[in-house]
Design an enzyme around this catalytic site. Structure first.
Site, mmCIF file in Angstrom:
data_model
loop_
_atom_site.group_PDB
_atom_site.id
_atom_site.type_symbol
_atom_site.label_atom_id
_atom_site.label_comp_id
_atom_site.label_asym_id
_atom_site.label_seq_id
_atom_site.Cartn_x
_atom_site.Cartn_y
_atom_site.Cartn_z
ATOM 1 N N GLU A 288 -4.137 9.301 8.249
ATOM 2 C CA GLU A 288 -2.668 9.306 8.335
ATOM 3 C C GLU A 288 -2.183 10.211 9.477
ATOM 4 O O GLU A 288 -1.157 9.960 10.082
ATOM 5 C CB GLU A 288 -2.048 9.785 7.011
ATOM 6 N N CYS B 292 -4.126 -1.479 -2.340
ATOM 7 C CA CYS B 292 -4.295 -0.034 -2.460
ATOM 8 C C CYS B 292 -5.147 0.196 -3.704
ATOM 9 O O CYS B 292 -4.772 -0.250 -4.805
ATOM 10 C CB CYS B 292 -2.917 0.609 -2.631
ATOM 11 N N ASP C 208 0.869 -1.190 0.000
ATOM 12 C CA ASP C 208 0.000 0.000 0.000
ATOM 13 C C ASP C 208 0.898 1.229 0.000
ATOM 14 O O ASP C 208 2.079 1.152 0.344
ATOM 15 C CB ASP C 208 -0.910 0.026 1.242
ATOM 16 N N SER C 209 0.309 2.368 -0.365
ATOM 17 C CA SER C 209 1.048 3.621 -0.296
ATOM 18 C C SER C 209 1.442 3.927 1.154
ATOM 19 O O SER C 209 2.390 4.663 1.387
ATOM 20 C CB SER C 209 0.177 4.756 -0.836
ATOM 21 N N CYS D 76 -11.208 2.469 -0.433
ATOM 22 C CA CYS D 76 -9.857 2.899 -0.092
ATOM 23 C C CYS D 76 -9.511 2.153 1.178
ATOM 24 O O CYS D 76 -10.318 2.114 2.118
ATOM 25 C CB CYS D 76 -9.797 4.405 0.140
ATOM 26 N N HIS E 91 -7.655 2.706 3.577
ATOM 27 C CA HIS E 91 -7.542 3.478 4.813
ATOM 28 C C HIS E 91 -8.901 3.650 5.522
ATOM 29 O O HIS E 91 -8.944 3.911 6.719
ATOM 30 C CB HIS E 91 -7.040 4.893 4.519
HETATM 31 N N1 DGL Z 1 -5.025 3.230 0.730
HETATM 32 C C1 DGL Z 1 -5.006 3.721 -0.623
HETATM 33 C C2 DGL Z 1 -6.226 3.244 -1.391
HETATM 34 O O1 DGL Z 1 -6.768 2.192 -1.092
HETATM 35 C C3 DGL Z 1 -4.914 5.196 -0.848
HETATM 36 C C4 DGL Z 1 -4.213 6.066 0.030
HETATM 37 C C5 DGL Z 1 -3.481 7.155 -0.710
HETATM 38 O O2 DGL Z 1 -4.100 8.133 -1.140
HETATM 39 O O3 DGL Z 1 -2.294 6.971 -0.824
HETATM 40 O O4 DGL Z 1 -6.645 3.897 -2.311
#
Ligand code: DGL
Length: 274
Positions: free
Chosen positions: A159, A74, A11-12, A193, A195
């Site tokens: 974050e 991600c 993931d990012s 997403c 997150h």
């Molecule tokens: N967790 C990432 C996703 O599922 C995105 C987070 C980011 O913007 O880096 O899209």
């Protein structure tokens, strides 16, 4: 034959840990290696070219760690980089290895959850602008209406550990209100997403009664289980000692402090430079 190696999960930043948690719950016997590209997160507002370049660098790193299977946990990377990596890069750099994303497994299932045949997708700017969800859902569930809402503040709230704050309430209420203005018969909201599961409690507070809230962890874990069953040629290259290791491109100390919230248990990570 090549020595079996861990399954890579990418993931990012921290979000993919919500997916890894469900994968480990469902398939505890495998070894996993997680990489969060925290030094360059968030990816959500970055261009296609940048997300592709960063994601490919990370995928190559996983290959150097003996991974034969990498999951892009991600949505932004799955939307903006996966297809090019699968179609252009893998045949040249690693024809025997596989990279999978989180969008396909989710869109294969989402229509089954909706009675009104109307679903809402909450995601980053990047995922929304790629149109990956409407395109893929149309393939598996033609006729299901798809409404999208970009929530550019949600990842930064998570974050920065502000996900329980009043600011989080403000932005969540705003985005939920906006998606139901677009489609008032939506009966399923997908957190597209990785997150966003951390915001689940607050999101539920603002959802109309009877609307289902879906996150991807379990769906992706089930899909991986089926994939490994259908692909013994990949499954046999995945080592099985129940080991987990965690890497970040930013500070390992910061990663460990935040990561437990996403993963549900303490983590000891290592820093890498890409
Ligand atoms: N967790 C990432 C996703 O599922 C995105 C987070 C980011 O913007 O880096 O899209």
């Amino acid at each position: 034959m090549q020595t079996p190696g861990p399954i890579g999960v990418f993931d990012s930043g921290y979000g993919g840990l919500t997916v890894l948690k469900e994968i480990v719950r469902s398939l505890p016997q495998y070894d996993y290696i997680y990489l969060g590209d925290n030094a360059r997160a968030p990816y959500g507002n970055r261009s296609f070219e940048t997300v592709y370049r960063y994601t490919l660098e990370c995928v190559k790193w996983f290959f150097s760690q003996r991974c034969s299977l990498v999951i892009l946990a991600c949505n932004t990377a799955s939307a903006k980089a996966l297809r090019t990596i699968q179609q252009n890069d893998l045949p040249v750099i690693a024809p025997d290895k596989r990279v999978l994303g989180v969008i396909r497994p989710t869109t294969e299932k989402i229509g089954e959850y909706s009675e009104s045949k109307s679903v809402g997708i909450m995601a980053t700017n990047g995922t929304v602008s790629s149109n990956s969800y409407p395109i893929e859902i149309e393939r598996f569930f033609p006729g299901v209406k798809v409404y999208q809402e970009a929530c550019p503040m949600w990842v930064p709230l998570v974050e920065n550990n502000e996900y329980q704050s009043h600011a989080a309430d403000y932005f969540i209420r705003k985005n939920i209100h906006s998606i139901f203005e677009k489609g008032n018969d939506i009966d399923v909201i997908l957190l597209a997403c990785t997150h966003y599961p951390l915001l689940k409690e607050k999101i539920e507070k603002y959802l109309p009664v009877g609307v289902k809230l879906l996150s991807q962890g379990e769906i992706v874990a089930n899909s991986l289980k089926e994939y490994l069953h259908r692909h013994p040629e990949i499954e046999t290259k995945c080592s099985k000692n129940s080991l987990r290791s965690f890497y970040t491109t930013d500070s390992a100390g910061d990663f460990d402090n935040h990561a437990a919230r996403f993963f549900g248990e303490a983590i000891l990570s290592k820093h890498i430079d890409l």
